[in-house]
Design an enzyme around this catalytic site. Structure first.
Site, PDB file in Angstrom:
ATOM      1  N   TRP A  64       8.217  65.445  20.894  1.00 20.56           N
ATOM      2  CA  TRP A  64       7.763  65.389  19.494  1.00 20.56           C
ATOM      3  C   TRP A  64       6.613  66.364  19.252  1.00 20.56           C
ATOM      4  O   TRP A  64       6.243  66.631  18.110  1.00 20.56           O
ATOM      5  CB  TRP A  64       7.313  63.971  19.143  1.00 20.56           C
ATOM      6  CG  TRP A  64       5.994  63.563  19.776  1.00 20.56           C
ATOM      7  CD1 TRP A  64       5.628  63.704  21.078  1.00 20.56           C
ATOM      8  CD2 TRP A  64       4.876  62.962  19.121  1.00 20.56           C
ATOM      9  NE1 TRP A  64       4.363  63.211  21.288  1.00 20.56           N
ATOM     10  CE2 TRP A  64       3.880  62.748  20.108  1.00 20.56           C
ATOM     11  CE3 TRP A  64       4.622  62.570  17.810  1.00 20.56           C
ATOM     12  CZ2 TRP A  64       2.641  62.159  19.806  1.00 20.56           C
ATOM     13  CZ3 TRP A  64       3.398  61.983  17.522  1.00 20.56           C
ATOM     14  CH2 TRP A  64       2.422  61.790  18.514  1.00 20.56           C
ATOM     15  N   ASP A  65       6.040  66.882  20.334  1.00 18.15           N
ATOM     16  CA  ASP A  65       4.957  67.860  20.213  1.00 18.15           C
ATOM     17  C   ASP A  65       5.317  68.932  19.184  1.00 18.15           C
ATOM     18  O   ASP A  65       4.479  69.384  18.403  1.00 18.15           O
ATOM     19  CB  ASP A  65       4.716  68.565  21.556  1.00 18.15           C
ATOM     20  CG  ASP A  65       4.404  67.617  22.702  1.00 18.15           C
ATOM     21  OD1 ASP A  65       4.941  66.502  22.705  1.00 18.15           O
ATOM     22  OD2 ASP A  65       3.631  68.006  23.606  1.00 18.15           O
ATOM     23  N   GLU A  87       0.692  55.957  24.616  1.00 19.87           N
ATOM     24  CA  GLU A  87       1.504  55.516  25.761  1.00 19.87           C
ATOM     25  C   GLU A  87       0.765  54.536  26.665  1.00 19.87           C
ATOM     26  O   GLU A  87       1.263  54.181  27.732  1.00 19.87           O
ATOM     27  CB  GLU A  87       1.979  56.741  26.549  1.00 19.87           C
ATOM     28  CG  GLU A  87       2.899  57.627  25.732  1.00 19.87           C
ATOM     29  CD  GLU A  87       3.422  58.838  26.496  1.00 19.87           C
ATOM     30  OE1 GLU A  87       2.985  59.077  27.627  1.00 19.87           O
ATOM     31  OE2 GLU A  87       4.266  59.549  25.925  1.00 19.87           O
ATOM     32  N   LYS A 132      -4.403  55.950  25.020  1.00 18.63           N
ATOM     33  CA  LYS A 132      -4.299  57.281  25.614  1.00 18.63           C
ATOM     34  C   LYS A 132      -4.569  58.336  24.535  1.00 18.63           C
ATOM     35  O   LYS A 132      -5.206  59.347  24.773  1.00 18.63           O
ATOM     36  CB  LYS A 132      -2.886  57.468  26.182  1.00 18.63           C
ATOM     37  CG  LYS A 132      -2.652  58.785  26.883  1.00 18.63           C
ATOM     38  CD  LYS A 132      -1.228  58.844  27.435  1.00 18.63           C
ATOM     39  CE  LYS A 132      -0.945  60.151  28.162  1.00 18.63           C
ATOM     40  NZ  LYS A 132       0.464  60.296  28.520  1.00 18.63           N
ATOM     41  N   GLN A 133      -4.027  58.074  23.346  1.00 15.57           N
ATOM     42  CA  GLN A 133      -4.107  59.087  22.288  1.00 15.57           C
ATOM     43  C   GLN A 133      -4.016  58.413  20.923  1.00 15.57           C
ATOM     44  O   GLN A 133      -3.601  57.266  20.809  1.00 15.57           O
ATOM     45  CB  GLN A 133      -2.966  60.077  22.447  1.00 15.57           C
ATOM     46  CG  GLN A 133      -1.587  59.477  22.278  1.00 15.57           C
ATOM     47  CD  GLN A 133      -0.526  60.259  23.031  1.00 15.57           C
ATOM     48  OE1 GLN A 133      -0.226  59.967  24.183  1.00 15.57           O
ATOM     49  NE2 GLN A 133       0.057  61.249  22.375  1.00 15.57           N
TER      50      GLN A 133
HETATM   51  C1  BGC Z   1       1.748  62.547  25.672  1.00 15.32           C
HETATM   52  C2  BGC Z   1       2.952  62.693  24.781  1.00 15.32           C
HETATM   53  C3  BGC Z   1       3.410  64.126  24.781  1.00 15.32           C
HETATM   54  C4  BGC Z   1       3.642  64.622  26.187  1.00 15.32           C
HETATM   55  C5  BGC Z   1       4.023  66.088  26.262  1.00 15.32           C
HETATM   56  C6  BGC Z   1       2.063  63.096  27.042  1.00 15.32           C
HETATM   57  O1  BGC Z   1       0.930  63.038  27.827  1.00 15.32           O
HETATM   58  O2  BGC Z   1       1.349  61.196  25.792  1.00 15.32           O
HETATM   59  O3  BGC Z   1       2.619  62.273  23.485  1.00 15.32           O
HETATM   60  O4  BGC Z   1       4.562  64.247  24.034  1.00 15.32           O
HETATM   61  O5  BGC Z   1       2.463  64.439  26.921  1.00 15.32           O
HETATM   62  O6  BGC Z   1       2.993  66.884  25.790  1.00 15.32           O
END
Ligand code: BGC
Length: 856
Positions: free
Chosen positions: A413-414, A542, A654-655
């Site tokens: 999804w980035d 996550e 995490k984010q």
């Molecule tokens: C993030 C995801 C992201 C992926 C690739 C992961 O660490 O939690 O949101 O899509 O990295 O960049």
């Protein structure tokens, strides 16, 4: 890389931001607003500089490995989408688990040009270097290196080399290597190679002894394997311990010095061919020879070099890959690419590159006068971003672009949430390509939805070939929000460009199939007032997985459902023929569309009246609070130090999750809700993902934490340049580079796109900045936005449309030749200090509710 004493730890919840505005050692990396320059080689951080000095075009990427090929952390040549497959072995099986692993293949390395003077090899790590400079020029896309080397026999040799991956001819790379002896005559040998180095040979070590021609021959016997990863870190590529590339053809022409190799991936069946042309020019006596083997094609020259007489080698390289065509045919394609490049000549190829980049910077440049360190870093980020996206057509944009093998070369999804805004508002053609790639995955996505017992289509959380490649469903497939992210990006693209042709023919299928997925995945709970719920999903964060009613997911799904219904109705009104064709193609009923609107209307949006915030999911607030203040820095990121079950029990992120929803769907939240949510979640967000800081910067700016917004911005700006997450060696954090642009345009610039041509600007210029200029291309017209402390200026640079913006509630209309300046009273609300710790994290006596850190 950071100078001693600089604290580059994550900003994290305690906001211990270093009081510096620059993380680079300027004695090694001097400030230059248009170049990244290195004035001293350091064997200690080769992996990092290989990524920072990589060159690529979104299709082909060459890491910044030195030409001699020896001193390397990770040799890397990546072709977007070239992958091997392998069966995912689940120790305990379950229905519907992802079955086919996919990993980007490290392609045969054509960067190598070794030189020997008096039979002594140039080895950077041990060479006596009198002069050294390496630079990546962001204006012409050239990597340059200048060396003055004193050989062990005391002769000074000047070596200047260049490397570029063409942005105009996606299969092509051009390298030059110029050697001049300054003192005495000496025999010089040059060995230009294409090496299929897939057994890890040459990696992670710096040679201690010199190497002669005989040693080079041994490399031809290298047994090809793939992979260069270490266990335990899910962010690295999977390691395949078998040969991946089966040799198919070898080509060598003594007359011309042209060499080529063709391969087939053993399991995926993908093919790759690489071919190199050589042009050696010198007035010295010389002879050349070509040798080819299964894993090595070598063009060597022996030159009786006289002092002051230059030797120039030009090496042009072509890569072609395919899912179906035999490598023999790909070699023909390489021939055609090289023949054409040969007719053009390097000067023209360089000029083409320069004018492509001139046009790119004209559309995209962001200017921050008086802040040269920030300016340099911003441009490097934008350059890295376009190197990941420019020629990715037909493929996705991998999380690391083509700069490294991190995350296995997968698309996430980035792209839609972090990269697409930059593309949509500056380079719409590339945005369209990214969306068309998603469209091409629809059939796979339909099959995946069926496997999960759902209607519609479910895009894979991570993939190269369209199939789900995430073996860990809790933090993978369960991120259903990817469907809404794709629809969101599509909607933004159509709103910004007015490209209805794309949505009428193809995009509409994405809207319909994703809306179907949501309508089917969710369900009505009549006992709670007839609300629509989506259960057992994972949001962007996550560190909390498989939950009910994740706020981000529900808010974005609501958007998706509404937008799809609107798109179907618009199509019916404005293009009845296309509508009729779509109805037939997708078997769509009127009732379905009605149901989408009802589901959107009834969507459960959890809200806690007491705290005045939106819980991240229906049980989030019942969890214990993680004691981040007492989590040692060497236990970060949490994902590398705690079992997932430990992390999942706590309120720790995490984010950005809710905070990301506040940005993407801002019009659905009140200013008070935004502030309360930000204050609650920000202190418990670790930022262990680089996708977080940029979003926190944008929302900190909006709610009024201006200093914090700036610190988050700096943290993101230097994610790779200062290796702030310690894994830049695996490749550029492409989502973060895109987020840097969003933080500038939407954070400090306050740009929001409400859809349907409604654009707002509500700036928050950092105190230290005199001004910020960025560009937006809307409906084919490019407007330059300049924010100053007291005013906002809009100037149309190109295009015929009249564009209307809402600037803090007042309308500003701008057209070509009709610039406008709007006075600004301040830079929005301003809150002092840091957001307070979330209520509920501490007991009444002030102690933290729980600490799980052993001994803490
Ligand atoms: C993030 C995801 C992201 C992926 C690739 C992961 O660490 O939690 O949101 O899509 O990295 O960049």
């Amino acid at each position: 890389m950071p100078p001693e004493g600089y604290d580059t730890s994550g900003l994290g919840p305690s906001h211990e931001a270093p009081p510096v505005h620059d993380f680079l050692d300027r004695s090694r990396f001097p400030v230059d607003e248009w170049r990244l320059v290195e004035q001293r080689p350091e064997p200690g951080d080769l992996g990092l500089t290989e990524t920072l000095f990589s060159v690529g075009n979104g299709y082909l990427g060459l890491r910044g490995n030195v030409e001699e090929g020896r001193d390397a952390h990770t040799h890397g040549t990546f072709v977007n989408g070239l992958h091997e497959t392998w069966p995912i072995q689940h120790a305990e099986e379950a229905f519907g688990f992802a079955r086919v692993g996919q990993t980007i293949v490290n392609a045969p390395d054509a960067k190598i040009i070794r030189i020997y003077v008096d039979d002594e090899p140039l080895l950077l790590a041990v060479a006596d270097l009198l002069e050294y400079e390496r630079s990546l020029d962001l204006r012409d896309g050239m990597l340059r290196r200048h060396l003055l080397w004193r050989t062990p026999s005391g002769k000074r040799v000047r070596i200047d080399s260049t490397r570029m991956v063409s942005l105009t001819q996606k299969h092509l790379a051009v390298m030059t290597f110029e050697i001049t002896l300054l003192d005495d005559a000496a025999p010089v040998a040059i060995s230009s190679q294409i090496l299929n180095r897939q057994d890890g040979e040459d990696e992670y070590h710096v040679p201690s002894s010199a190497m002669g021609e005989g040693d080079m021959a041994e490399e031809a016997t290298a047994d090809g394997r793939n992979g260069a990863s270490e266990g335990g870190d899910p962010r690295k590529a999977e390691q395949l311990t078998r040969r991946v590339l089966a040799p198919q053809e070898q080509v060598g022409d003594d007359e011309t010095g042209r060499v080529g190799l063709g391969y087939r991936c053993v399991d995926s069946g993908m093919t790759v061919a690489v071919m190199a042309d050589h042009d050696l020019r010198t007035d010295n006596d010389h002879s050349g020879q070509v040798i080819t083997g299964e894993d090595l094609a070598k063009t060597t020259y022996r030159i009786a070099a006289e002092p002051g007489v230059p030797i120039t080698l030009t090496k042009t390289v072509a890569y072609h890959t395919s899912r179906g065509v035999p490598s023999r045919e790909l070699l023909d394609r390489c021939r055609r690419t090289l023949d054409r490049a040969g007719e053009q000549g390097v000067d023209e190829l360089w000029a083409e590159q320069r004018s492509w980049l001139d046009a790119f910077w004209e559309r995209t440049d962001v200017q921050i006068p008086g802040q040269p360190e920030v300016q340099q870093a911003v441009r490097w980020n934008l350059f890295a971003l376009i190197q990941a996206a420019a020629r990715a057509e037909g493929q996705g944009i991998p999380a690391k672009g083509v700069s490294g093998s991190g995350y296995g070369g997968h698309y996430f999804w980035d792209t839609e949430v972090y990269v697409m805004p930059f593309l949509t508002y500056t380079t719409p053609r590339a945005a369209r390509n990214a969306l068309r790639f998603r469209y091409s995955l629809l059939d796979d996505a339909r099959r995946r939805a069926q496997q999960l017992a759902q209607k519609g289509a479910l895009f894979p959380w991570r993939t190269i070939n369209g199939e789900e490649a995430s073996a860990y469903y809790a933090a993978g497939t369960a991120q259903y929000h990817i469907d809404a992210d794709v629809s969101y990006a599509l909607s933004q693209y159509v709103g910004a460009t007015g490209d209805t042709e794309f949505v009428d023919r193809e995009g509409i299928d994405i809207f319909v199939e994703t809306a179907r997925l949501w309508a089917d995945l969710g369900f009505w709970r009549t006992e709670v007032g007839g609300t629509f719920h989506i259960h057992s999903v994972t949001g962007p964060d996550e560190y909390t997985t498989v939950v009910n009613d994740n706020l981000f997911t529900n808010v974005m799904a609501r958007f998706n459902l509404r937008r799809a219904a609107e798109a179907v109705r618009t199509l019916q009104d404005e293009n009845p023929e296309a509508h009729a064709a779509m109805v037939r193609r997708l078997d769509l009923t009127h009732d379905e569309v009605e149901e989408w609107s009802r589901a959107a209307h009834g969507m459960a949006i959890p809200f806690d009246e007491h705290l005045g915030i939106h819980p991240q999911d229906s049980h989030f607030l019942e969890r214990e609070m993680w004691d981040l203040d007492n989590t040692p820095l060497d236990h970060r990121p949490l994902l590398l130090h705690y079992h997932p079950l430990v992390i999942y029990r706590f309120q720790v992120l995490k984010q950005a999750d809710v905070v990301l929803a506040l940005f993407l769907q801002g019009e659905n939240f009140t200013p008070e809700q935004k502030r309360a949510n930000f204050e609650y979640y920000d202190p418990i967000t670790t930022g262990d993902s680089t996708l977080s800081a940029v979003v926190q910067s944008i929302m900190a700016a909006e709610v009024g934490y201006h200093d914090l917004a700036y610190r988050y911005f700096l943290s993101a700006l230097f994610v790779d340049l200062a290796d702030r997450h310690g894994n830049t060696t695996d490749g550029v954090h492409v989502a973060s580079t895109g987020g840097v642009w969003s933080a500038l345009a939407s954070g400090f610039g306050g740009f929001r796109d409400l859809g349907g041509g409604q654009w707002c600007l509500d700036p928050r210029l950092p105190d230290a900045w005199e001004s910020l200029t960025f560009r937006l291309t809307l409906r084919g017209t490019r407007v330059r936005v300049t924010v100053r402390q007291q005013e906002l200026e809009l100037v149309v640079e190109d295009g015929e449309s009249r564009l209307a913006f809402d600037v803090r509630g007042a309308e500003a209309v701008v057209a070509l030749g009709e610039p406008v300046t709007i006075p600004l009273e301040g830079q929005g609300p301003r809150l002092e200090g840091e957001p307070p710790a979330p209520s509920g994290t501490r007991r009444a006596d002030g102690t933290v509710i729980s600490s799980i850190v052993p001994g803490a």
